[in-house]
Design a protein around this motif. Sequence first.
Motif, short mmCIF file in Angstrom:
data_model
loop_
_atom_site.label_atom_id
_atom_site.label_comp_id
_atom_site.label_asym_id
_atom_site.label_seq_id
_atom_site.Cartn_x
_atom_site.Cartn_y
_atom_site.Cartn_z
N ASN A 71 -8.85 -0.05 -8.10
CA ASN A 71 -9.71 1.12 -6.81
C ASN A 71 -9.44 2.18 -7.68
O ASN A 71 -10.12 2.54 -7.64
CB ASN A 71 -8.40 0.81 -5.55
N THR A 72 -8.21 2.22 -8.07
CA THR A 72 -8.73 3.48 -9.55
C THR A 72 -9.49 3.49 -10.24
O THR A 72 -10.43 4.74 -10.50
CB THR A 72 -6.93 3.76 -10.37
N TYR A 73 -10.15 2.52 -11.19
CA TYR A 73 -11.44 2.45 -11.64
C TYR A 73 -12.39 2.56 -11.37
O TYR A 73 -13.52 3.31 -11.51
CB TYR A 73 -10.85 1.68 -12.19
N LEU A 74 -12.58 1.66 -9.58
CA LEU A 74 -13.74 2.25 -9.02
C LEU A 74 -13.86 3.29 -8.82
O LEU A 74 -15.07 4.20 -8.75
CB LEU A 74 -13.89 1.36 -7.97
N VAL A 75 -12.89 4.12 -8.14
CA VAL A 75 -12.98 6.11 -8.12
C VAL A 75 -13.59 6.27 -9.39
O VAL A 75 -13.97 7.78 -9.50
CB VAL A 75 -11.60 6.35 -7.81
N ARG A 122 -15.06 6.96 3.43
CA ARG A 122 -16.71 7.33 4.49
C ARG A 122 -16.77 4.95 4.19
O ARG A 122 -17.28 4.54 4.50
CB ARG A 122 -17.13 7.80 4.80
N LEU A 123 -16.76 5.36 2.40
CA LEU A 123 -17.43 3.57 2.00
C LEU A 123 -16.38 2.39 2.68
O LEU A 123 -16.72 1.57 3.23
CB LEU A 123 -16.88 3.99 0.47
N ARG A 145 -12.98 15.63 -2.32
CA ARG A 145 -15.00 14.96 -2.07
C ARG A 145 -14.37 13.43 -2.43
O ARG A 145 -15.46 12.72 -1.53
CB ARG A 145 -15.94 15.82 -2.74
N CYS A 146 -13.92 13.26 -3.68
CA CYS A 146 -13.98 11.75 -4.39
C CYS A 146 -13.17 11.30 -2.66
O CYS A 146 -13.88 9.81 -2.33
CB CYS A 146 -13.52 12.17 -4.70
N PRO A 177 -16.49 -2.69 4.68
CA PRO A 177 -15.65 -3.41 4.32
C PRO A 177 -14.47 -4.69 3.80
O PRO A 177 -13.48 -4.73 2.80
CB PRO A 177 -14.44 -3.29 5.54
N ASP A 178 -16.31 -4.77 3.51
CA ASP A 178 -15.48 -6.36 2.56
C ASP A 178 -16.77 -6.35 1.79
O ASP A 178 -17.32 -7.32 1.30
CB ASP A 178 -16.45 -7.69 4.22
N LEU A 179 -17.05 -5.07 1.26
CA LEU A 179 -17.57 -5.37 -0.10
C LEU A 179 -17.03 -5.65 -1.30
O LEU A 179 -17.65 -6.38 -2.53
CB LEU A 179 -18.18 -3.59 -0.31
N PHE A 180 -15.77 -5.85 -1.61
CA PHE A 180 -15.11 -6.01 -2.12
C PHE A 180 -13.82 -7.04 -1.84
O PHE A 180 -13.34 -6.63 -0.95
CB PHE A 180 -14.20 -5.28 -3.46
N ALA A 181 -13.38 -7.77 -2.00
CA ALA A 181 -12.68 -8.87 -2.10
C ALA A 181 -10.82 -8.66 -1.83
O ALA A 181 -10.60 -8.65 -1.14
CB ALA A 181 -12.34 -9.97 -2.98
#
Length: 286
Positions: free
Chosen positions: A238-242, A264-265, A257-258, A270-274
Amino acid sequence: MRFPLALNENPYGPLPSVRRALTIALGSASRYPEFLPHRLPQLIAARIGCSPEQIVVGAGATGVIMHILQAYLFMHYAFDSWLEREFPTVEFERFTDDAVVHCVTERQARQVWVALSERLESVGLRLHPDKTKIVYCKDKNRRQEFACTSFTFLGYAFRPREAKSGRTGRYFASFQPAVSPVALKDKSLQVRRWRMHRHTTNNLAELAEWINPIVRGWMNYYGAFYRSELYGVLQRLNTYLVRWAGKKFKRLRVYKRCKVWWERLVERQPDLFAHWAWMRAFSWAG
């Protein structure tokens, strides 16, 4: 002049056109990462989401078949059948040449150790001098002191861990498996090598399509027991995605903002990433 040839032999050199075609083809040919396949099992395991110990590689089909024959035929004869016959009350698990033998007492364990060592030497094998050891499975009922109270098997580290009683809610010491530190470090390094934050030409759906099969494999295999040990690696994803979002969209380089975008994402997809099924938090690098 006669040449006694086999079906795949030719006494003449290849034609110039054949040489040119081979030169062009070799320039784009796929090669193994190395001559001796030490890293190859790790690469395959990371791709399909399992432990490297579960991958068998060899020099062509013959090499792989020899591994399988050794594990499932020779070791079955030299180890499984013999142990069942000589020590019928002793239970064990074996994967290729790695095994865990369960004994009730230290005396029985040493007796089995000596007998097994003699058995393997009689068929040209020997126990690994460093990996072979007696482990005391220490928990709330087994409280004695012992030199070794942990071991690793198939990517899992077995040792005393804190567990919570489902009936009373109290915590107690239990001998349980979880992803081993070596496997955990390997997954963490793999996440780092992906450099997801640099793939700004890809969208989130493409990133998810890329990493989901791999991460889902980690979760299915290493998350079967004590899955909280995986949370650190999943949070790192998740940190890399941010970081990816901050590089792709300048307005998301501000924490507030992030954070709003992330919440919201996750709520919208909620199922976008396993791994979001287990971990949705991230660390802000600034």
